[in-house]
Scaffold this motif. Structure first.
Motif, PDB file in Angstrom:
ATOM      1  N   GLN A 654       0.833  -1.208   0.000  1.00 15.50           N
ATOM      2  CA  GLN A 654       0.000   0.000   0.000  1.00 15.50           C
ATOM      3  C   GLN A 654       0.863   1.252   0.000  1.00 15.50           C
ATOM      4  OE1 GLN A 654      -2.697   0.240   3.348  1.00 15.50           O
ATOM      5  NE2 GLN A 654      -3.065   2.427   3.055  1.00 15.50           N
ATOM      6  N   PHE A 655       1.897   1.259   0.834  1.00 14.95           N
ATOM      7  CA  PHE A 655       2.741   2.437   0.927  1.00 14.95           C
ATOM      8  C   PHE A 655       3.550   2.639  -0.351  1.00 14.95           C
ATOM      9  CE2 PHE A 655       6.669   4.663   2.271  1.00 14.95           C
ATOM     10  CZ  PHE A 655       6.072   5.852   2.672  1.00 14.95           C
ATOM     11  N   CYS A 656       4.042   1.551  -0.914  1.00 11.44           N
ATOM     12  CA  CYS A 656       4.814   1.665  -2.148  1.00 11.44           C
ATOM     13  C   CYS A 656       3.943   2.230  -3.273  1.00 11.44           C
ATOM     14  CB  CYS A 656       5.377   0.296  -2.542  1.00 11.44           C
ATOM     15  SG  CYS A 656       6.617   0.373  -3.835  1.00 11.44           S
ATOM     16  N   ASN A 657       2.722   1.786  -3.357  1.00 11.54           N
ATOM     17  CA  ASN A 657       1.807   2.326  -4.370  1.00 11.54           C
ATOM     18  C   ASN A 657       1.545   3.808  -4.137  1.00 11.54           C
ATOM     19  OD1 ASN A 657       1.437  -0.013  -5.918  1.00 11.54           O
ATOM     20  ND2 ASN A 657      -0.144  -0.786  -4.521  1.00 11.54           N
ATOM     21  N   HIS A 658       1.485   4.216  -2.867  1.00  9.74           N
ATOM     22  CA  HIS A 658       1.313   5.637  -2.557  1.00  9.74           C
ATOM     23  C   HIS A 658       2.500   6.446  -3.075  1.00  9.74           C
ATOM     24  CE1 HIS A 658       0.541   9.354  -0.444  1.00  9.74           C
ATOM     25  NE2 HIS A 658       1.671   9.231   0.246  1.00  9.74           N
ATOM     26  N   LEU A 659       3.703   5.941  -2.870  1.00  8.46           N
ATOM     27  CA  LEU A 659       4.894   6.631  -3.370  1.00  8.46           C
ATOM     28  C   LEU A 659       4.870   6.722  -4.898  1.00  8.46           C
ATOM     29  CD1 LEU A 659       7.770   5.161  -1.150  1.00  8.46           C
ATOM     30  CD2 LEU A 659       6.634   7.390  -0.927  1.00  8.46           C
ATOM     31  N   SER A 694       9.763  -7.623  -5.369  1.00  5.80           N
ATOM     32  CA  SER A 694       8.486  -8.255  -5.716  1.00  5.80           C
ATOM     33  C   SER A 694       7.635  -7.352  -6.597  1.00  5.80           C
ATOM     34  CB  SER A 694       7.711  -8.625  -4.452  1.00  5.80           C
ATOM     35  OG  SER A 694       7.233  -7.468  -3.778  1.00  5.80           O
ATOM     36  N   MET A 695       7.863  -6.030  -6.513  1.00  2.23           N
ATOM     37  CA  MET A 695       7.117  -5.060  -7.326  1.00  2.23           C
ATOM     38  C   MET A 695       7.987  -4.477  -8.432  1.00  2.23           C
ATOM     39  SD  MET A 695       4.986  -3.007  -4.373  1.00  2.23           S
ATOM     40  CE  MET A 695       4.050  -2.078  -5.607  1.00  2.23           C
ATOM     41  N   ARG A 696       9.026  -5.193  -8.807  1.00  8.09           N
ATOM     42  CA  ARG A 696      10.020  -4.663  -9.761  1.00  8.09           C
ATOM     43  C   ARG A 696       9.396  -4.139 -11.049  1.00  8.09           C
ATOM     44  NH1 ARG A 696      11.285  -7.080 -13.998  1.00  8.09           N
ATOM     45  NH2 ARG A 696      10.735  -9.143 -13.207  1.00  8.09           N
ATOM     46  N   GLU A 697       8.601  -4.940 -11.660  1.00  6.45           N
ATOM     47  CA  GLU A 697       8.071  -4.539 -12.964  1.00  6.45           C
ATOM     48  C   GLU A 697       7.255  -3.254 -12.871  1.00  6.45           C
ATOM     49  OE1 GLU A 697       5.478  -6.392 -16.690  1.00  6.45           O
ATOM     50  OE2 GLU A 697       6.024  -7.646 -14.968  1.00  6.45           O
ATOM     51  N   THR A 698       6.427  -3.151 -11.831  1.00  5.94           N
ATOM     52  CA  THR A 698       5.594  -1.956 -11.667  1.00  5.94           C
ATOM     53  C   THR A 698       6.430  -0.733 -11.324  1.00  5.94           C
ATOM     54  OG1 THR A 698       3.733  -3.300 -10.919  1.00  5.94           O
ATOM     55  CG2 THR A 698       3.672  -0.961 -10.363  1.00  5.94           C
ATOM     56  N   VAL A 699       7.340  -0.877 -10.376  1.00  9.13           N
ATOM     57  CA  VAL A 699       8.156   0.261  -9.938  1.00  9.13           C
ATOM     58  C   VAL A 699       9.023   0.770 -11.079  1.00  9.13           C
ATOM     59  CG1 VAL A 699      10.002   0.995  -8.387  1.00  9.13           C
ATOM     60  CG2 VAL A 699       8.155  -0.457  -7.530  1.00  9.13           C
ATOM     61  N   MET A 700       9.698  -0.130 -11.760  1.00  9.45           N
ATOM     62  CA  MET A 700      10.607   0.295 -12.821  1.00  9.45           C
ATOM     63  C   MET A 700       9.848   0.889 -14.008  1.00  9.45           C
ATOM     64  SD  MET A 700      13.540  -2.678 -12.730  1.00  9.45           S
ATOM     65  CE  MET A 700      14.736  -1.783 -13.704  1.00  9.45           C
ATOM     66  N   SER A 701       8.728   0.322 -14.326  1.00 13.48           N
ATOM     67  CA  SER A 701       7.939   0.846 -15.450  1.00 13.48           C
ATOM     68  C   SER A 701       7.470   2.256 -15.182  1.00 13.48           C
ATOM     69  CB  SER A 701       6.740  -0.069 -15.728  1.00 13.48           C
ATOM     70  OG  SER A 701       7.164  -1.344 -16.133  1.00 13.48           O
ATOM     71  N   GLN A 702       7.011   2.515 -13.952  1.00 12.53           N
ATOM     72  CA  GLN A 702       6.549   3.862 -13.647  1.00 12.53           C
ATOM     73  C   GLN A 702       7.710   4.834 -13.528  1.00 12.53           C
ATOM     74  OE1 GLN A 702       3.092   4.120 -11.415  1.00 12.53           O
ATOM     75  NE2 GLN A 702       3.398   6.166 -10.613  1.00 12.53           N
ATOM     76  N   ALA A 703       8.815   4.378 -12.941  1.00 10.91           N
ATOM     77  CA  ALA A 703       9.987   5.244 -12.841  1.00 10.91           C
ATOM     78  C   ALA A 703      10.489   5.643 -14.219  1.00 10.91           C
ATOM     79  CB  ALA A 703      11.084   4.535 -12.049  1.00 10.91           C
ATOM     80  N   MET A 704      10.399   4.731 -15.171  1.00 10.54           N
ATOM     81  CA  MET A 704      10.871   5.003 -16.528  1.00 10.54           C
ATOM     82  C   MET A 704      10.178   6.202 -17.161  1.00 10.54           C
ATOM     83  SD  MET A 704      12.812   4.162 -19.018  1.00 10.54           S
ATOM     84  CE  MET A 704      13.309   2.476 -19.225  1.00 10.54           C
ATOM     85  N   GLN A 705       8.963   6.455 -16.742  1.00 10.05           N
ATOM     86  CA  GLN A 705       8.217   7.569 -17.322  1.00 10.05           C
ATOM     87  C   GLN A 705       8.839   8.929 -16.996  1.00 10.05           C
ATOM     88  OE1 GLN A 705       3.840   7.247 -16.956  1.00 10.05           O
ATOM     89  NE2 GLN A 705       4.175   5.222 -16.063  1.00 10.05           N
ATOM     90  N   LEU A 706       9.742   8.954 -16.005  1.00 10.21           N
ATOM     91  CA  LEU A 706      10.369  10.221 -15.613  1.00 10.21           C
ATOM     92  C   LEU A 706      11.633  10.512 -16.411  1.00 10.21           C
ATOM     93  CD1 LEU A 706       9.997  10.019 -11.728  1.00 10.21           C
ATOM     94  CD2 LEU A 706       8.455  11.080 -13.393  1.00 10.21           C
ATOM     95  N   ARG A 707      11.996   9.637 -17.348  1.00 10.58           N
ATOM     96  CA  ARG A 707      13.259   9.833 -18.065  1.00 10.58           C
ATOM     97  C   ARG A 707      13.264  11.102 -18.911  1.00 10.58           C
ATOM     98  NH1 ARG A 707      10.059   6.689 -21.137  1.00 10.58           N
ATOM     99  NH2 ARG A 707      10.197   6.840 -23.419  1.00 10.58           N
ATOM    100  N   THR A 708      12.105  11.550 -19.340  1.00 15.73           N
ATOM    101  CA  THR A 708      12.051  12.728 -20.200  1.00 15.73           C
ATOM    102  C   THR A 708      11.926  14.029 -19.415  1.00 15.73           C
ATOM    103  OG1 THR A 708       9.651  12.429 -20.415  1.00 15.73           O
ATOM    104  CG2 THR A 708      11.038  11.427 -22.103  1.00 15.73           C
ATOM    105  N   VAL A 709      11.839  13.950 -18.075  1.00 19.11           N
ATOM    106  CA  VAL A 709      11.791  15.159 -17.254  1.00 19.11           C
ATOM    107  C   VAL A 709      13.167  15.830 -17.304  1.00 19.11           C
ATOM    108  CG1 VAL A 709      11.449  16.097 -14.947  1.00 19.11           C
ATOM    109  CG2 VAL A 709      10.025  14.190 -15.745  1.00 19.11           C
ATOM    110  N   ASN A 710      13.204  17.101 -17.613  1.00 18.49           N
ATOM    111  CA  ASN A 710      14.475  17.802 -17.780  1.00 18.49           C
ATOM    112  C   ASN A 710      15.004  18.251 -16.422  1.00 18.49           C
ATOM    113  OD1 ASN A 710      16.674  19.053 -18.957  1.00 18.49           O
ATOM    114  ND2 ASN A 710      15.543  20.924 -19.461  1.00 18.49           N
ATOM    115  N   ASN A 711      15.509  17.288 -15.649  1.00 15.50           N
ATOM    116  CA  ASN A 711      15.997  17.561 -14.306  1.00 15.50           C
ATOM    117  C   ASN A 711      17.112  16.574 -13.999  1.00 15.50           C
ATOM    118  OD1 ASN A 711      16.215  17.298 -11.343  1.00 15.50           O
ATOM    119  ND2 ASN A 711      14.465  18.695 -11.268  1.00 15.50           N
TER     120      ASN A 711
END
Length: 811
Positions: A654-659, A694-711
């Motif tokens: 639950q907490f990981c999904n919140h993050l 255990s949540m690798r696929e979900t965490v990494m997939s969502q994190a990947m969406q930040l690659r285009t953020v210019n920061n």
């Protein structure tokens, strides 16, 4: 070798019992090709050395339990110097064969529906497409990744010669370009299912479609040219070695040869569906059709079939029938057709079609430039009657109907005919059709409504051609209905995310060099360069890399807190929190105490349960005020007590999904950065590491969406997250996880500029491929070598260039 520049029959190759659905030329044996069929077999054909110019079956392969629909050749390697043959079928499987045995070496399982297309790339990579709307990337006997994004069956796939680029074409009418498992671009323009793809060079490709058009594309998205010539579905396309000329086959019984952007020759076959084609090394063309016969055509005078064989082919062609309702010959008005005398006039181009009336029948002829005469290509049905009552009706099983719909219930299976007269009851007709073909009665309403919709407003004798298949949703193409013409220093807020030579506190480093992540001790690159080969202090990196710099006074200052003052910025933020999440003064004091404790992990004090509950509560503040709490959380999750409390059991998920929600692409950059850093630091504890794996696929997939953020801070944190996952996977036989890491590394490398981020990605890459040949092969197939080459000469910071060279050596 003499050539007439016109393709003529070389030979007809019988052998298959049902439709030939796929063809592929092979490098071994020389001049050979492979065919697959609805008869559930694959066969290897080699050219005869004798004068008959035909082919002999060398090898027959069995392994599928249903129709075989596609085939490709996997290039030779050290293990299999003659290459491998991959076939896909309606049993949802891919069978991989060698030339040494009739049964498969191994079977690839993973698709949930028919595998209808295959393409092989470098290093043994295999790309498959399926009716399950996905494409999958395979390496040897493992599925490395699944490409998801199409909304209908994936009919065509191709791997570009440029490493890492892949194409998929779909029944959703679109084409997608993929890089490292990510859709980089979607091409639209076709008005019906995309059925075939062919790569021209590193930047261009062809597509063909049920809309009867062929398109040439540039990878940047521009449609360079549209070709028209076919009058029905186009199923396959192959390109000649010159990269300009090509061939295509389709439902109009033809193979068409295109030269200099024009249809230079049309060859009709005595079969309705010409499913597939390929081009041999000598330029000869091989085609497979619905009559189960393979035919080979050649430009070479030395390989042309004997006069007897050519005559037999022409006779077979002349005895076929052509359904006028397919639209292949355009609108036919029997009363306006000329007689046989019309054939006394020569044609104007090769493949030109001419219709004549011979008594009560209509015959079709095609002009042959090479023979300078008209060849009969069949009798036309559906125009048999000479009276208004029968003119334009369709003959089926000896009877005339206003409509005969072609229904494809199962692709690859036999087409079913649905005859209908407008005076009939559509519900009774639908019932009879289902019963006759042993189909599920649940389709009754669907078929009946299909009939009603596609005959609406018609009277006896009229032909409505814009039908769609009630089972697949696609329709026979009607040309007229196409619809158009055609910084330097540490991060001032969170600390040691940046490496600066000599800037860090003095800590022990191996061989007199600095910790490359924290800069601990002076970084002496000349120590490494003194030997002939760099010492690898970079990877594998199996312990978690964290964002640890903690200045409690600084963080409390940002919060407006001090150890002595409570009227602070935090209170202002606290007043903006929802009532149930508002802290009392005592709660703020406890949060302050928690920060002091977790800032120094050597502190004998431990966070209390109450303090942790307050942190949990404030971490759920609204996203516009949660930023300072996330920075406390970043430090707190390193502490084993907090790590266990936050990441255990269901509360952890639950907490990981919140993050992850706070890290959404549309969120605040500060939150995104701090969530990424929190996730990285979570690997410091057993509980956090276990949950995140255990949540690798979900965490990494969502994190990947930040690659285009210019920061750049986000990029460094993102690279660190990949690195920590790579470290956990280093000694684990999890090819899917390693494939996701490699995909992320390759994709992020395309957009990041910050050298620290690049360095951490290189360490992640080295860690992933270390001691794993399969992961190394996959990295090569993704083209990472060409992506990182430019960093091998970087000297500032020296660690970047040195690490790059070490990774290149691994590759």
């Amino acid at each position: 070798m003499a050539s007439s520049n016109t393709y003529r029959l070389r030979c007809s190759v019988p052998g298959h019992e049902l439709d030939v659905r796929g063809l592929a030329s092979t490098s071994f044996p020389e001049g050979a090709f492979v065919s697959v069929s609805r008869d559930r077999t694959g066969r290897v054909w080699v050219p005869n050395m004798g004068p008959n110019r035909s082919f002999t079956e060398m090898h027959c392969m069995h392994g599928h339990t249903n129709f075989v629909s596609c085939v490709c050749i996997i290039a030779p390697n050290e293990t299999y110097p003659r290459g491998l043959i991959a076939t896909g079928g309606n049993d949802n499987n891919i069978c991989v064969f060698s030339l040494d045995r009739p049964d498969p070496l191994y079977v690839l399982k993973g698709h949930k529906n028919t595998v209808c297309t295959l393409s092989a790339g470098k290093f043994g990579t295999l790309l498959s497409g399926s009716w399950d709307t996905t494409a999958k990337v395979w390496l040897n006997d493992k599925c490395m990744m699944s490409l998801q994004g199409h909304t209908a069956a994936v009919w065509a796939v191709k791997i570009f010669p440029q490493q890492g680029l892949m194409l998929t074409g779909s029944a959703d009418k679109s084409i997608k370009l993929w890089k490292a498992g990510r859709c980089e671009k979607t091409y639209t323009g076709h008005e019906d299912c995309v059925r075939g793809l062919a790569v021209v060079n590193n930047t261009e490709f062809f597509s063909c479609s049920n809309d009867a058009s062929i398109r040439r594309w540039h990878v940047d998205g521009e449609c360079l040219q549209v070709y028209y010539g076919h009058t029905n579905y186009i199923y396959s396309i192959s390109v000649f070695p010159n990269g300009q000329d090509f061939i295509s086959t389709g439902e109009d019984r033809s193979i068409r040869i295109w030269k200099n952007g024009e249809c230079a020759q049309t060859i009709r076959l005595p079969a309705q569906s010409v499913w597939c084609c390929c081009i041999l090394d000598n330029g000869d063309i091989v085609v497979g059709a619905s009559d189960g016969i393979i035919r080979v055509f050649t430009e070479s005078d030395e390989r042309i079939a004997s006069a007897e064989d050519i005559k037999a082919f022409e006779n077979e062609l002349s005895q076929t029938t052509i359904d006028a309702k397919t639209g292949d010959l355009g609108d036919i008005k029997m009363e306006e057709l000329p007689g046989r005398e019309h054939l006394n006039e020569p044609g104007t181009r090769d493949g030109q079609t001419r219709l004549i009336k011979d008594g009560e029948t209509v015959q079709a002829y095609q002009w042959s430039v090479s023979d300078s005469n008209w060849l009969k290509i069949g009798d036309v049905i559906g125009s048999s009657g000479a009276t208004p009552q029968t003119s334009g009706r369709v003959l089926f099983e000896g009877k005339e109907y206003d409509f005969v719909f072609t229904i494809d219930v199962n692709e690859g299976g036999p087409s079913m005919k649905l005859p209908y007269n407008v005076a009939d009851d559509p519900w009774l007709t639908a019932h009879d059709f289902l019963e006759k073909n042993d189909l599920n009665p649940m389709f009754l309403d669907q078929v009946a409504n299909f009939i009603i919709e596609n005959t609406k407003g018609n009277t006896v004798g009229r032909t409505e051609t814009g039908h769609s298949d009630p089972f697949t949703g696609s329709g026979r193409y009607v040309p007229a209905s196409a619809g158009g013409s055609s910084a330097s220093g540490a991060d001032p807020f969170t600390g040691s995310g940046r490496y600066i030579p000599g800037s860090g506190p003095s800590t022990v480093a191996p061989a007199g060099v600095a910790d490359p992540f924290t800069g601990g001790s002076a970084y002496a690159s000349n120590t490494l360069q003194s030997s002939s080969a760099p010492t690898n202090i970079y990877f594998p990196k199996t312990d978690a890399v964290k964002f640890e710099q903690a200045n409690a006074t600084q963080i409390l200052g940002i919060l407006g807190l001090s150890y002595f003052r409570k009227i602070t910025k935090l209170k202002e933020l606290n007043r903006g929190a929802p009532n149930e999440q508002t802290l009392s003064d005592d709660g703020i004091q406890k949060l302050e105490k928690l920060l002091s404790t977790v800032s120094n992990l050597n502190d004998v004090q431990k966070p209390t349960t109450e303090e942790i509950e307050i942190l949990w509560k404030t971490a759920h503040w609204p996203e516009d005020i949660v930023f300072p709490v996330l920075d406390i959380l970043r430090l707190a999750v390193r502490h084993p007590v907090v790590n266990e409390q936050f990441y255990s059991d269901k509360d952890g998920v639950q907490f990981c999904n919140h993050l992850l929600n706070l890290m959404a692409p549309q969120g605040k950059p500060a939150n995104q950065m701090l969530v990424l850093r929190t996730l990285c630091n979570s690997f410091a504890g057993q509980w956090g590491q276990t949950l995140l794996m255990s949540m690798r696929e979900t965490v990494m997939s969502q994190a990947m969406q930040l690659r285009t953020v210019n920061n750049k801070n986000i990029h460094v944190a993102l690279a660190t997250l990949v690195l920590n996952y790579a470290g956990c996977l280093h000694k684990v036989a999890d090819l899917e996880g390693k494939a996701q890491c490699l995909s992320m590394v390759s994709t992020i490398l395309e957009v990041v500029q910050d050298k620290e981020a690049v360095f951490r990605l290189l360490v992640a890459l080295g860690t992933t491929i270390g001691n794993d040949g399969t992961a190394r092969d996959l990295a090569q197939s993704l083209g990472v070598k060409s992506q990182i080459n430019k960093y091998s000469t970087v000297t500032d910071p020296a660690k970047l260039g040195e690490c790059c060279k070490l990774v290149l050596n691994q590759l």
